[in-house]
Design an enzyme around this catalytic site. Structure first.
Site, mmCIF file in Angstrom:
data_model
loop_
_atom_site.group_PDB
_atom_site.id
_atom_site.type_symbol
_atom_site.label_atom_id
_atom_site.label_comp_id
_atom_site.label_asym_id
_atom_site.label_seq_id
_atom_site.Cartn_x
_atom_site.Cartn_y
_atom_site.Cartn_z
ATOM 1 N N SER A 120 0.846 -1.194 0.000
ATOM 2 C CA SER A 120 0.000 0.000 0.000
ATOM 3 C C SER A 120 0.877 1.239 0.000
ATOM 4 C CB SER A 120 -0.893 0.002 1.243
ATOM 5 O OG SER A 120 -1.511 1.258 1.430
ATOM 6 N N TYR A 153 -1.190 -0.696 9.748
ATOM 7 C CA TYR A 153 -1.410 -1.033 8.339
ATOM 8 C C TYR A 153 -0.160 -0.747 7.517
ATOM 9 C CZ TYR A 153 -3.935 -0.974 3.823
ATOM 10 O OH TYR A 153 -4.358 -1.211 2.538
ATOM 11 N N LYS A 202 2.214 -3.431 5.581
ATOM 12 C CA LYS A 202 2.319 -3.343 4.128
ATOM 13 C C LYS A 202 3.766 -3.178 3.667
ATOM 14 C CE LYS A 202 -1.917 -3.896 2.856
ATOM 15 N NZ LYS A 202 -2.283 -5.173 2.215
#
Length: 306
Positions: free
Chosen positions: A152, A165, A169
């Site tokens: 991401s 997150y 990622k």
């Protein structure tokens, strides 16, 4: 040349909605047999239902394709092993794994609980590793495999409120690098996708006009290319709104300081030099970067290497 996946078996995790659903449908459209995996939970990982995966399987079947629904939680080794076993029982092989399953629990770092941070990392990082570990022996035995990890912009570049997150990622890139090296002699290619799409995980973050142009269907063609027989390996590829690009990790040539000059003051004085972008270089593995500095030190000290 038209890229096809006839007789290939593909597992797409988190395929009940959004990007995963789009990947699964496009693989099936080009002849692949698809395991549609989805735990069926909410965007934050809570709950669970078999309905999303079964709906996608029904879509594939209606179009004349073959698919199998499975609700494995990607962080549960026993459930993932069951998914692999059922795919092997039904089709006898596993050729491609697309790790797409994920959850979001956004909050600023100070407001993020350790439990939420861990939950996000478990699904994205450990879930991807568990699934890859489960398919690895089958790909190794077949001498062919394609594994796609989903990163991401939050991990590569950073976004506010996504510490867990983003950390998970970025970890996809490290996992890709090692699996690429270990899988090369077995014909296993590993790549990382940086997608930009309007899905239920991003619907509250994007205005309507942007959501309109960020369709998941525009990302999936890049996934299919990466999974193809002649696709790349160890590539970090980005896709969104019809745009496609490649991301590189580069390092400057840097500077060498002899032992008597190895001080923070000397580094500060030459910081602009060691940051010089005109000397950027890409390394194929960790030993290349390691030997760059070892070689300079050895030359200064008059030590012969090798």
């Amino acid at each position: 040349m038209t890229i096809r996946f006839d007789d290939r078996v593909v597992i797409v995790t988190g395929a009940g909605n959004g990007l995963g659903r789009s990947h699964a449908l496009q693989f099936a459209e080009r002849g692949a047999k698809v395991v549609v995996n989805d735990f069926g939970g909410a965007a934050d990982g809570t709950g669970g239902s078999s309905e999303p995966a079964e709906k996608v399987v029904a879509e594939i079947a209606a179009a004349g394709g073959e698919a199998l629904a499975h609700g494995a939680d990607v962080t549960n080794v026993a459930q993932v092993d069951d998914m692999i076993a059922k795919a092997i029982e039904k089709w006898g092989r596993i050729d491609i794994l697309v790790n797409n399953a994920g959850i979001l629990r956004d909050a600023s770092f100070q407001k993020t609980s350790p439990e939420d941070f861990e939950a996000v990392v478990r699904v994205h990082l450990l879930g991807s590793a568990i699934c890859a570990h489960a398919v690895w022996p089958h790909m190794k035995e077949a001498g062919f495999g394609r594994i796609i990890l989903t990163a991401s912009t939050s991990g590569v570049y950073g976004n506010f409120g996504q510490s867990g997150y983003g950390a998970a990622k970025t970890a996809m890139i490290g996992l890709m690098n090692v699996l690429t090296i270990e899988g090369a002699k077995y014909g296993i290619h590993v790549n990382t996708l940086i997608p930009g799409a309007a899905t239920r995980m991003t619907e509250d973050l994007l205005p309507p006009a942007i959501r309109e142009v960020m369709q998941p269907s525009a990302v999936s063609p890049l996934v299919l290319f990466m999974a193809s027989d002649d696709g790349p390996s160890r590539a970090i590829l980005a896709a969104g709104s019809g745009g496609y690009a490649r991301t590189y990790i580069l390092e400057t040539e840097g500077i060498y300081l002899p032992p008597e000059e190895q001080t923070p003051d000397a580094i500060a004085a030459r910081f602009d030099e060691l940051s010089d972008k005109s000397t950027l270089h890409e390394y194929e593995d960790g030993s290349g970067e390691f030997m760059k500095f070892v070689g300079k030190a050895a030359a200064h000290l008059g030590v012969k290497l090798g």
